[in-house]
Structures are given as structure tokens and as C-alpha cells.
Design a protein around this motif. Structure first.
Motif, PDB file in Angstrom:
ATOM      1  N   THR A 236     -14.585  41.832  -7.320  1.00  0.00           N
ATOM      2  CA  THR A 236     -13.801  42.878  -6.700  1.00  0.00           C
ATOM      3  C   THR A 236     -13.374  42.436  -5.308  1.00  0.00           C
ATOM      4  OG1 THR A 236     -13.738  45.221  -6.125  1.00  0.00           O
ATOM      5  CG2 THR A 236     -15.853  44.136  -5.892  1.00  0.00           C
ATOM      6  N   ALA A 237     -12.271  43.020  -4.857  1.00  0.00           N
ATOM      7  CA  ALA A 237     -11.685  42.674  -3.552  1.00  0.00           C
ATOM      8  C   ALA A 237     -10.596  43.697  -3.280  1.00  0.00           C
ATOM      9  CB  ALA A 237     -11.080  41.269  -3.611  1.00  0.00           C
ATOM     10  N   ALA A 238      -9.896  43.526  -2.164  1.00  0.00           N
ATOM     11  CA  ALA A 238      -8.754  44.403  -1.876  1.00  0.00           C
ATOM     12  C   ALA A 238      -7.807  44.386  -3.080  1.00  0.00           C
ATOM     13  CB  ALA A 238      -8.032  43.903  -0.633  1.00  0.00           C
ATOM     14  N   PRO A 239      -7.260  45.538  -3.469  1.00  0.00           N
ATOM     15  CA  PRO A 239      -6.407  45.606  -4.666  1.00  0.00           C
ATOM     16  C   PRO A 239      -5.252  44.600  -4.634  1.00  0.00           C
ATOM     17  CG  PRO A 239      -6.722  47.809  -3.715  1.00  0.00           C
ATOM     18  CD  PRO A 239      -7.424  46.851  -2.817  1.00  0.00           C
ATOM     19  N   GLN A 240      -4.690  44.360  -3.441  1.00  0.00           N
ATOM     20  CA  GLN A 240      -3.556  43.419  -3.369  1.00  0.00           C
ATOM     21  C   GLN A 240      -4.000  42.002  -3.729  1.00  0.00           C
ATOM     22  OE1 GLN A 240      -4.623  45.549  -1.061  1.00  0.00           O
ATOM     23  NE2 GLN A 240      -2.986  46.315   0.250  1.00  0.00           N
ATOM     24  N   LEU A 241      -5.230  41.647  -3.345  1.00  0.00           N
ATOM     25  CA  LEU A 241      -5.754  40.315  -3.689  1.00  0.00           C
ATOM     26  C   LEU A 241      -6.028  40.222  -5.182  1.00  0.00           C
ATOM     27  CD1 LEU A 241      -8.431  39.310  -1.017  1.00  0.00           C
ATOM     28  CD2 LEU A 241      -6.392  38.019  -1.689  1.00  0.00           C
ATOM     29  N   LEU A 242      -6.671  41.265  -5.704  1.00  0.00           N
ATOM     30  CA  LEU A 242      -6.978  41.247  -7.144  1.00  0.00           C
ATOM     31  C   LEU A 242      -5.696  41.108  -7.959  1.00  0.00           C
ATOM     32  CD1 LEU A 242      -9.748  43.842  -8.097  1.00  0.00           C
ATOM     33  CD2 LEU A 242      -9.945  41.377  -7.753  1.00  0.00           C
ATOM     34  N   ALA A 243      -4.623  41.748  -7.491  1.00  0.00           N
ATOM     35  CA  ALA A 243      -3.344  41.677  -8.217  1.00  0.00           C
ATOM     36  C   ALA A 243      -2.846  40.234  -8.291  1.00  0.00           C
ATOM     37  CB  ALA A 243      -2.307  42.571  -7.536  1.00  0.00           C
ATOM     38  N   GLU A 244      -3.090  39.444  -7.250  1.00  0.00           N
ATOM     39  CA  GLU A 244      -2.675  38.036  -7.285  1.00  0.00           C
ATOM     40  C   GLU A 244      -3.541  37.236  -8.259  1.00  0.00           C
ATOM     41  OE1 GLU A 244       0.121  37.054  -5.886  1.00  0.00           O
ATOM     42  OE2 GLU A 244       0.380  39.023  -4.960  1.00  0.00           O
ATOM     43  N   PHE A 245      -4.848  37.459  -8.197  1.00  0.00           N
ATOM     44  CA  PHE A 245      -5.754  36.740  -9.122  1.00  0.00           C
ATOM     45  C   PHE A 245      -5.418  37.096 -10.579  1.00  0.00           C
ATOM     46  CE2 PHE A 245      -8.898  36.944  -5.448  1.00  0.00           C
ATOM     47  CZ  PHE A 245      -8.690  35.629  -5.088  1.00  0.00           C
ATOM     48  N   GLU A 246      -5.047  38.355 -10.810  1.00  0.00           N
ATOM     49  CA  GLU A 246      -4.717  38.824 -12.166  1.00  0.00           C
ATOM     50  C   GLU A 246      -3.629  37.964 -12.814  1.00  0.00           C
ATOM     51  OE1 GLU A 246      -5.343  40.936 -14.669  1.00  0.00           O
ATOM     52  OE2 GLU A 246      -7.199  41.527 -13.678  1.00  0.00           O
ATOM     53  N   LYS A 247      -2.724  37.445 -11.965  1.00  0.00           N
ATOM     54  CA  LYS A 247      -1.607  36.660 -12.519  1.00  0.00           C
ATOM     55  C   LYS A 247      -2.101  35.353 -13.144  1.00  0.00           C
ATOM     56  CE  LYS A 247       1.351  38.361  -8.830  1.00  0.00           C
ATOM     57  NZ  LYS A 247       2.044  37.967  -7.588  1.00  0.00           N
ATOM     58  N   VAL A 248      -3.252  34.879 -12.669  1.00  0.00           N
ATOM     59  CA  VAL A 248      -3.776  33.591 -13.139  1.00  0.00           C
ATOM     60  C   VAL A 248      -4.755  33.781 -14.305  1.00  0.00           C
ATOM     61  CG1 VAL A 248      -5.047  31.521 -12.385  1.00  0.00           C
ATOM     62  CG2 VAL A 248      -3.436  32.627 -10.840  1.00  0.00           C
ATOM     63  N   ARG A 249      -5.284  34.997 -14.427  1.00  0.00           N
ATOM     64  CA  ARG A 249      -6.261  35.264 -15.497  1.00  0.00           C
ATOM     65  C   ARG A 249      -5.588  35.130 -16.868  1.00  0.00           C
ATOM     66  NH1 ARG A 249      -7.446  39.441 -18.685  1.00  0.00           N
ATOM     67  NH2 ARG A 249      -5.946  40.824 -17.677  1.00  0.00           N
ATOM     68  N   PRO A 250      -6.179  34.318 -17.773  1.00  0.00           N
ATOM     69  CA  PRO A 250      -5.576  34.238 -19.101  1.00  0.00           C
ATOM     70  C   PRO A 250      -5.655  35.610 -19.783  1.00  0.00           C
ATOM     71  CG  PRO A 250      -7.267  32.549 -18.814  1.00  0.00           C
ATOM     72  CD  PRO A 250      -7.376  33.480 -17.652  1.00  0.00           C
TER      73      PRO A 250
END
Ligand SMILES: Cc1ncc(COP(=O)(O)O)c(C=O)c1O
Length: 365
Positions: A236-250
Motif C-alpha cells: 500500500t502507498a499513496a493512491p497516485q503511486l499505486l496507480a502507477e505500479f498498477e500499470k506494470v502489474r501483469p
């Protein structure tokens, strides 16, 4: 050279060809104390009910892409602060890799920094992502060398600092104020991932500091809690950061069986918490008994393993192996770990078997 050798030389990265694969020894027939697993299984009634749930799992469809129900369970049962979402991974190994991949690219080489010795996947994931890895040696007592950490941060401007809290393979918790100083030093130039894989045993957390530091990412896993086999990590992290990581998650990185099993078991998380509590009791007993052995220097641990220095780690590991007890020789991991070994805290019976085998090994050495 054969054509396959030519092919490999032509297409496989040189740095990958130069390393070995992550080796997991076959443990059948051994008391397995090398991987920080919870030795307890779920009670039979729960396993039977789980079996029924798994039989009903929809295997012909992809998992629900949002993982909404599983995320709700993780958030509700595993102490995620209000207002924060989680990202799920196929173990936290995958999350580490996703973080590394998200920050590194071919145009702008990123640096990933961690104190060493640390969990080996930080350096490996940095390498695989094409980032530079900088390891900053811990002090003799395995606390953070803050002078060296802050200098290295100023020099290398790492995109990410990984801190395992407690640290693997040393077992200690770093000082809160040191982690705060690193978060501050990184500021808006870099992330700090606090990896709380051993939180069920340490019961210390940075989850409640997410509101204080926008660059803080808190990562955890259900592996050490008792579900290593299902491979589920979360961060978990700031929602804006998680949104960036989400793009890389298969997409669909967490499979349906894991999803069903985790949703079910987290409804009974108190069973796993009770197992963790008894492992903590055993940790105290094992540490005290080890400390009484001549020639053994035990390091304080807040995790479900104990690391220690022995007179001859290779000889001790070989004797334990003969006695069918599998532990980890840390000697080659880092210069500061010469003649160090690591053992998972297990059931009272397995811990006693380890102690007896260790006593015999030390007597013969
Ligand atoms: C500090 C740390 N982080 C992460 C992991 C990986 O956990 P997982 O089983 O979720 O991939 C480990 C496993 O030993 C670990 O020691």
C-alpha cells in the motif's frame, strides 16, 4: 560452440548468463528450517471447508480483474489504514520486481539502494529491471549505518530504498528514527519501501505513518503468517503511486485458487495469529537455549527466524544436513556474516530436534 550456445550468446543478456538461478533445495525427508515458513497447518475442519470452497472455484474463467473482494478482506483483516487501497502480488517477490521495473528504464538508469546484508531479491530485481543496485553495509550490530546511508542517498539519489523491517537475514528491527530520516532524505526524489514480511512476529509497523510520508510504500506478505504456498503479497502507498505500479502489474497475477483460499482463510485469521504467537514463544525459548551454548553468538530477532554465529558454519550445516535438518548457511551472503547460520523458528518438537542436532554438531566440530 554448438548452435544452441551461439543462440544463447546472441540473445541472452550477458549479466543473466553470468549468474546462477535462485536455488531452492529439495527438502523431502528433512526438518525444513531454511525458509521461514510457519510449521503449522490449518486445523482439519478449516481445511475441509476450504476444500469445498476450492471445489467451487471457477477455474475456466480468468480471475476477477479488480480483485475487489480479496482486497476488501486484506484491507479489513490485515491492518491497512482507512483510505488506503492495496495492490496484490504473486508473493511479495513479484511486488519487489514490479517496484523495480516501474522505476528503471533504458534511458535513465535508476539506482535501487538497500542496506546489506538484505533480502537477496532487492538486488536481483534491480538487476533484472536494468537498475543499478547499491548496497550500504550495516554496522557490526546490524543497525543502519546512518552516516553511510545518508551519504549514499545524497550521492546516488536512489529511486527506491528497500528496508526490510525486521531485516532478513539479520532478524533485527531498524530504529524508527533512522527509517524516518531515510524517508526525509529521500523526500520527493525517491521512494522508501518498508518491507514488513515478518510483521506477524515483530508486531511493529509503518502502516500508520503512510499519512506522514508520501514517498512511503509498505509491503507485506501472507507467506510467513502461514500461507507461503498460495503466494500472496500486498502493498500500500499513496493512491497516485499505486496507480502507477498498477500499470506494470501483469493482469490476473493472482490466480483463482489463491483468491478463494485467501478470502476463506482471512475470515479465520485469528487461527494464524495464534500460531504466530506460539512461534514467538518458541523464539524466546530457542534464543535462550542457543545463547547458553558455548561458541554460539545469537543475534536478537523480531522475526520467525534466528541468526547466529558458530565456530564453523560449513561444518555445522553439513552435520545438520546429515541429521536431516535443513537450515541456511549465511556465510557467503556478505562479509559481515562469516560463519553465520539462520534457522526458522518452528514447532517445539522441531526446535528441540534442531537444538539436539546443533549440540551434536558443535561437539564434533
Ligand atoms: C524481507 C522479505 N521480503 C519478502 C520476501 C518474499 O516473500 P513472498 O513469499 O511473499 O514472496 C521474503 C522471503 O523470505 C523476505 O524475507
Amino acid at each position: 560452440m554448438s548452435s544452441i550456445d551461439n543462440l544463447i550468446a546472441n540473445v541472452i543478456r550477458e549479466d543473466i548468463r553470468a549468474i546462477g538461478a535462485y536455488v531452492v533445495p529439495d527438502a523431502s525427508g528433512y526438518i525444513k528450517l531454511d525458509a521461514m515458513e510457519n510449521p503449522y497447518e490449518l486445523p482439519r475442519e478449516l481445511r475441509e471447508e476450504l476444500g469445498q470452497r476450492l471445489a467451487e472455484a471457477v477455474l475456466n474463467r480468468y480471475p476477477t480483474g479488480s480483485y475487489a473482494t480479496l482486497k476488501e478482506q486484506v484491507i479489513g483483516k490485515l491492518g491497512i489504514p482507512a483510505g488506503y487501497d492495496v495492490m496484490l502480488g504473486n508473493g511479495s517477490d513479484e511486488l519487489i520486481q514490479i517496484v523495480a521495473t516501474t522505476v528503471a528504464n533504458q534511458k535513465r538508469r535508476a539506482t535501487i539502494l538497500a542496506p546489506v546484508p538484505a533480502f537477496v531479491m532487492y538486488a536481483r530485481s534491480a538487476q533484472f529491471a536494468g537498475a543499478d543496485f547499491v548496497g550500504v553495509p550495516l554496522q557490526k550490530d546490524f543497525s543502519l549505518d546512518m552516516d553511510a546511508m545518508l551519504k549514499a542517498i545524497a550521492l546516488h539519489q536512489p529511486a527506491v530504498v528497500f528496508l526490510a523491517y525486521p531485516n532478513n537475514p539479520t532478524g533485527n528491527l531498524f530504529a524508527t528514527e533512522d527509517i524516518e530520516a531515510i524517508l526525509q532524505a529521500q523526500g520527493e526524489h525517491g521512494l522508501v519501501v518498508v518491507d514488513e514480511a515478518y510483521q506477524p512476529f515483530a508486531r511493529e509497523t509503518f502502516m500508520d505513518r503512510l499519512g506522514d510520508f508520501e514517498n512511503l510504500v509498505v509491503m507485506r506478505t501472507v507467506s510467513k503468517l502461514g500461507l507461503a504456498g498460495i503466494r500472496l503479497g500486498y502493498m500500500t502507498a499513496a493512491p497516485q503511486l499505486l496507480a502507477e505500479f498498477e500499470k506494470v502489474r501483469p493482469p490476473y497475477n493472482v490466480n483463482v485458487l489463491t483468491q478463494v483460499a485467501a478470502e476463506f482463510v482471512l475470515d479465520h485469521v485469528e487461527v494464524l495469529d495464534a500460531q504466530a504467537a506460539s512461534i514467538n514463544d518458541e523464539r524466546a525459548r530457542l534464543a535462550a537455549e542457543l545463547a547458553a551454548l558455548p561458541g554460539v553468538e545469537v543475534f536478537p530477532s523480531a522475526a520467525n527466524f534466528i541468526s547466529m554465529r558458530v565456530p564453523d558454519a560449513a561444518a555445522v550445516c553439513a552435520k545438520l544436513f546429515e541429521a536431516k535438518v535443513l537450515i541456511r548457511n549465511l556465510s557467503k551472503m556478505h562479509g559481515s556474516l562469516a560463519n553465520c547460520i539462520r534457522v526458522t523458528v518452528s514447532t517445539p518438537e522441531e526446535n528441540s530436534a534442531f537444538l539436539n542436532a546443533l549440540k551434536a554438531a558443535l561437539a564434533q566440530a
